[in-house]
Design an enzyme around this catalytic site. Sequence first.
Site, PDB file in Angstrom:
ATOM      1  N   GLU A   1       0.818  -1.208   0.000  1.00 27.09           N
ATOM      2  CA  GLU A   1       0.000   0.000   0.000  1.00 27.09           C
ATOM      3  C   GLU A   1       0.857   1.265   0.000  1.00 27.09           C
ATOM      4  O   GLU A   1       0.867   2.049   0.958  1.00 27.09           O
ATOM      5  CB  GLU A   1      -0.970  -0.047   1.175  1.00 27.09           C
ATOM      6  CG  GLU A   1      -1.957  -1.200   1.031  1.00 27.09           C
ATOM      7  CD  GLU A   1      -2.941  -1.323   2.184  1.00 27.09           C
ATOM      8  OE1 GLU A   1      -2.870  -0.511   3.127  1.00 27.09           O
ATOM      9  OE2 GLU A   1      -3.787  -2.228   2.137  1.00 27.09           O
TER      10      GLU A   1
ATOM     11  N   ASN B   1       2.299   2.909   7.233  1.00 25.77           N
ATOM     12  CA  ASN B   1       1.280   1.876   7.078  1.00 25.77           C
ATOM     13  C   ASN B   1       1.200   1.106   8.377  1.00 25.77           C
ATOM     14  O   ASN B   1       2.157   1.082   9.157  1.00 25.77           O
ATOM     15  CB  ASN B   1       1.627   0.947   5.909  1.00 25.77           C
ATOM     16  CG  ASN B   1       0.482   0.037   5.525  1.00 25.77           C
ATOM     17  OD1 ASN B   1       0.294  -1.011   6.114  1.00 25.77           O
ATOM     18  ND2 ASN B   1      -0.286   0.450   4.540  1.00 25.77           N
TER      19      ASN B   1
ATOM     20  N   HIS C   1     -18.592  -9.088   5.345  1.00 28.33           N
ATOM     21  CA  HIS C   1     -17.255  -8.588   5.633  1.00 28.33           C
ATOM     22  C   HIS C   1     -16.640  -9.390   6.763  1.00 28.33           C
ATOM     23  O   HIS C   1     -17.238  -9.530   7.837  1.00 28.33           O
ATOM     24  CB  HIS C   1     -17.293  -7.105   6.020  1.00 28.33           C
ATOM     25  CG  HIS C   1     -15.932  -6.531   6.284  1.00 28.33           C
ATOM     26  ND1 HIS C   1     -15.596  -5.884   7.451  1.00 28.33           N
ATOM     27  CD2 HIS C   1     -14.809  -6.530   5.529  1.00 28.33           C
ATOM     28  CE1 HIS C   1     -14.341  -5.492   7.397  1.00 28.33           C
ATOM     29  NE2 HIS C   1     -13.835  -5.881   6.246  1.00 28.33           N
ATOM     30  N   HIS C   2     -15.449  -9.947   6.506  1.00 32.19           N
ATOM     31  CA  HIS C   2     -14.686 -10.679   7.513  1.00 32.19           C
ATOM     32  C   HIS C   2     -13.340  -9.982   7.698  1.00 32.19           C
ATOM     33  O   HIS C   2     -12.428 -10.159   6.889  1.00 32.19           O
ATOM     34  CB  HIS C   2     -14.418 -12.121   7.069  1.00 32.19           C
ATOM     35  CG  HIS C   2     -15.617 -13.002   7.098  1.00 32.19           C
ATOM     36  ND1 HIS C   2     -15.641 -14.234   6.476  1.00 32.19           N
ATOM     37  CD2 HIS C   2     -16.840 -12.850   7.669  1.00 32.19           C
ATOM     38  CE1 HIS C   2     -16.828 -14.790   6.656  1.00 32.19           C
ATOM     39  NE2 HIS C   2     -17.564 -13.968   7.384  1.00 32.19           N
TER      40      HIS C   2
ATOM     41  N   GLU D   1      -5.583  -6.716   1.841  1.00 28.71           N
ATOM     42  CA  GLU D   1      -4.323  -6.887   2.580  1.00 28.71           C
ATOM     43  C   GLU D   1      -3.713  -8.283   2.399  1.00 28.71           C
ATOM     44  O   GLU D   1      -2.792  -8.653   3.132  1.00 28.71           O
ATOM     45  CB  GLU D   1      -4.487  -6.598   4.090  1.00 28.71           C
ATOM     46  CG  GLU D   1      -4.813  -5.167   4.432  1.00 28.71           C
ATOM     47  CD  GLU D   1      -6.309  -4.914   4.433  1.00 28.71           C
ATOM     48  OE1 GLU D   1      -6.725  -3.785   4.130  1.00 28.71           O
ATOM     49  OE2 GLU D   1      -7.077  -5.851   4.743  1.00 28.71           O
TER      50      GLU D   1
ATOM     51  N   GLU E   1      -7.454  -6.407  -3.005  1.00 31.34           N
ATOM     52  CA  GLU E   1      -6.934  -5.046  -2.841  1.00 31.34           C
ATOM     53  C   GLU E   1      -5.436  -5.120  -3.124  1.00 31.34           C
ATOM     54  O   GLU E   1      -5.001  -4.941  -4.227  1.00 31.34           O
ATOM     55  CB  GLU E   1      -7.219  -4.535  -1.435  1.00 31.34           C
ATOM     56  CG  GLU E   1      -6.759  -3.107  -1.208  1.00 31.34           C
ATOM     57  CD  GLU E   1      -6.728  -2.747   0.255  1.00 31.34           C
ATOM     58  OE1 GLU E   1      -7.038  -1.596   0.573  1.00 31.34           O
ATOM     59  OE2 GLU E   1      -6.381  -3.607   1.083  1.00 31.34           O
TER      60      GLU E   1
ATOM     61  N   GLU F   1      -9.049   4.162  -0.537  1.00 34.45           N
ATOM     62  CA  GLU F   1      -9.116   4.561   0.864  1.00 34.45           C
ATOM     63  C   GLU F   1      -8.013   5.539   1.237  1.00 34.45           C
ATOM     64  O   GLU F   1      -8.199   6.404   2.107  1.00 34.45           O
ATOM     65  CB  GLU F   1      -9.070   3.333   1.771  1.00 34.45           C
ATOM     66  CG  GLU F   1      -7.791   2.535   1.690  1.00 34.45           C
ATOM     67  CD  GLU F   1      -7.825   1.270   2.539  1.00 34.45           C
ATOM     68  OE1 GLU F   1      -8.846   1.050   3.207  1.00 34.45           O
ATOM     69  OE2 GLU F   1      -6.843   0.517   2.514  1.00 34.45           O
TER      70      GLU F   1
END
Length: 704
Positions: free
Chosen positions: A172, A194, A414-415, A485, A503, A509
């Site tokens: 990221e 990060n 969502h987990h 991630e 992602e 974001e």
Amino acid sequence: MKNLIVTAFFLLAFCTHSKAQQLKSPEGKFVMEFSLLSDGTPSYNLKYKNKEVIKSSKLGLELKNDAKSLLNDFTVVDSKTSTFDESWKPVWGEQNQIRNHYNELAVTLNQKGTDRQIIIRFRLFDDGLGFRYEFPTQKNLTYFVIKEERTQFAMAGDHTAFWIPGDYDTQEYDYTQSKLSEIRGLSEKAYTANVSQKSFSPTGVQTSLMMKSADGIYINLHEAALIDYSCMHLNLDDKNMVFESWLTPDANGDKGYMQAPNHSPWRTIIVSDDARQILASKMTLNLNDPCKIEDTSWIKPVKYIGVWWEMITGKSSWAYTDELPSVQLGTTDYTKTKPNGKHGANTAHVKEYIDFASQHGFDAVLVEGWNEGWEDWFGHSKDYVFDFVTPYPDFDVKGIQAYAKSKGVKMIMHHETSGSVRNYERHMDKAYQFMKDNGYDAVKSGYVGDILPRGENHYNQWIVNHYQYALEKAADYKIMVNAHEAIRPTGISRTYPNLIGNESARGTEYQAFGGSKPNHVTVLPFTRLIGGPMDYTPGIFEMDMTKLNPDNKSHVNSTIANQLALYLTMYSPLQMAADLIEHYNKFPDAFQFIKDVAIDWDQSNYLEAEPGDYITVARKAKGTNNWFVGNVNGETSRTSNIKFDFLEKGKKYTATIYADAKDAHYKTNPQAYTIRKMTVTNKSKLSQLSAPGGGYAISIIENK
């Protein structure tokens, strides 16, 4: 297309050192040579149109606790060449059919003194080279530990590179553009904060690495089919311009536990003198195994909205209450706490999103922060963070399921694991069954923070195997996966097409975390997207974050027209309209494009491309004669010139062009856009302004 396999055998058992063996690509643009150096070290080089791309580079693996590594003292005992040519249909994708055409050289090597054998298999396509190490069944090489893979990529010059720092835990980052020789001096500036990052070298970079030579050759280094192995980074010897593989270690510092028969992932080199061909390459997919899911009818592209951006910006929260300093699932009673009034995942609010999705034709709604545990979910090295099945008191699972079903809308689960992969695996079957029981066919998983068990990294072999386990287990339950991630993709979606998104890069974001470079989206398709689609979450219309949260001073470095174009340039079968409902209601004419744009394609044509500067692509919607065009631009205003010769001859189309206004600018005037209609044919041309950080999007609908 019918398969064609031609095989020739070259027995070299009596040669101490082989002469160079040459392999040409099907059209002859590439020539690869394999040879053994004087000490028996395997090596290769690669030329494209008679230009040196990879100079003589060594191959091999260093082993741990072994008297002799797999580096030298080899002789060639067998060599086989073959040709393969087929076409296959992806479950979803940029094309409805992909050609897989390559020439192959498989060299069997025997090591003197150990009597161990390895095979190095090369596949040369018309867009580049893939190669891997194979370890056949044998007495003298059964169980072994990799200390380091020693694959080299010797560059032919001090190329311009688009790179992010080498890191065991995150991709990221914003990309840095520099000469290879400048990486060391820029490495500290290239790092941005990060939640979990571990750098390993001032000249370490991550793949997919994009480069351009002084004479206009585009080179991309990556890997394909990363299964049961550690993620490969690259470490640069900047005196000699030689990259060497650098695998991600585990908690013990080991880089791979192997049991023969086995093989490494493919190491890939995609090359062209036309940047558009790098984007169009399907070599990474072709180096993966065919689909292993027999019935794929349940795997469908998804356009969705969700309760997410408001939490990212700080307008609302994932947590239900502010009263709890810690949470212990099973003992914490949320009904005895005071709600904070900011919790986004409440039943009434989620129903608003379901209504909006139903009204505007979206497939699904994602909700984050619906389950107990968010009050202390991060930063505590906490093993039992979530159970993935217990909702907060204000989230009515059954009621929302019934309401969504009545509106023809699916819900996306969502987990968030908080990096505790052991806890996730303990609960996975129960969590996936809970999803199916409540009408959820897709999951967005997250791995924020340091990995538990402690000392493991996001990208080492053990965790790579976890991601694969979660994906295959999801397939058993007919669940589609969008992993955040996690490891950056390497074409695994061909084999397991229920992996509809990742992602694994700096997504939208970060526009709410201080912003990304305005040309970021002109680099990602050349880097991160080489391995597979990204859940980039585009569609932001309000660029000033203070209007959502006075404490958030961030600014989205993009124009509205640029945001629309991302639905084409950032290819994914999973596309989110990420902004708030009220912002779409404020700009309904621009929002119309997001509603109209397709997410699955029969054909894709890259019209213009230059990494870091601009990308223009035209895509034909699956099963129709309608096309959509997207252009994203970097930091400098430019005029894009394209032809509509991809349209069917003799047909007329209505083109609706969503473009930057003349005074648009990502920083000073991001919401300035124009919309116009025109009739076009395959003979039409367009000259269109793209503002700094801007672009344009076009819907092209066949006239009936």
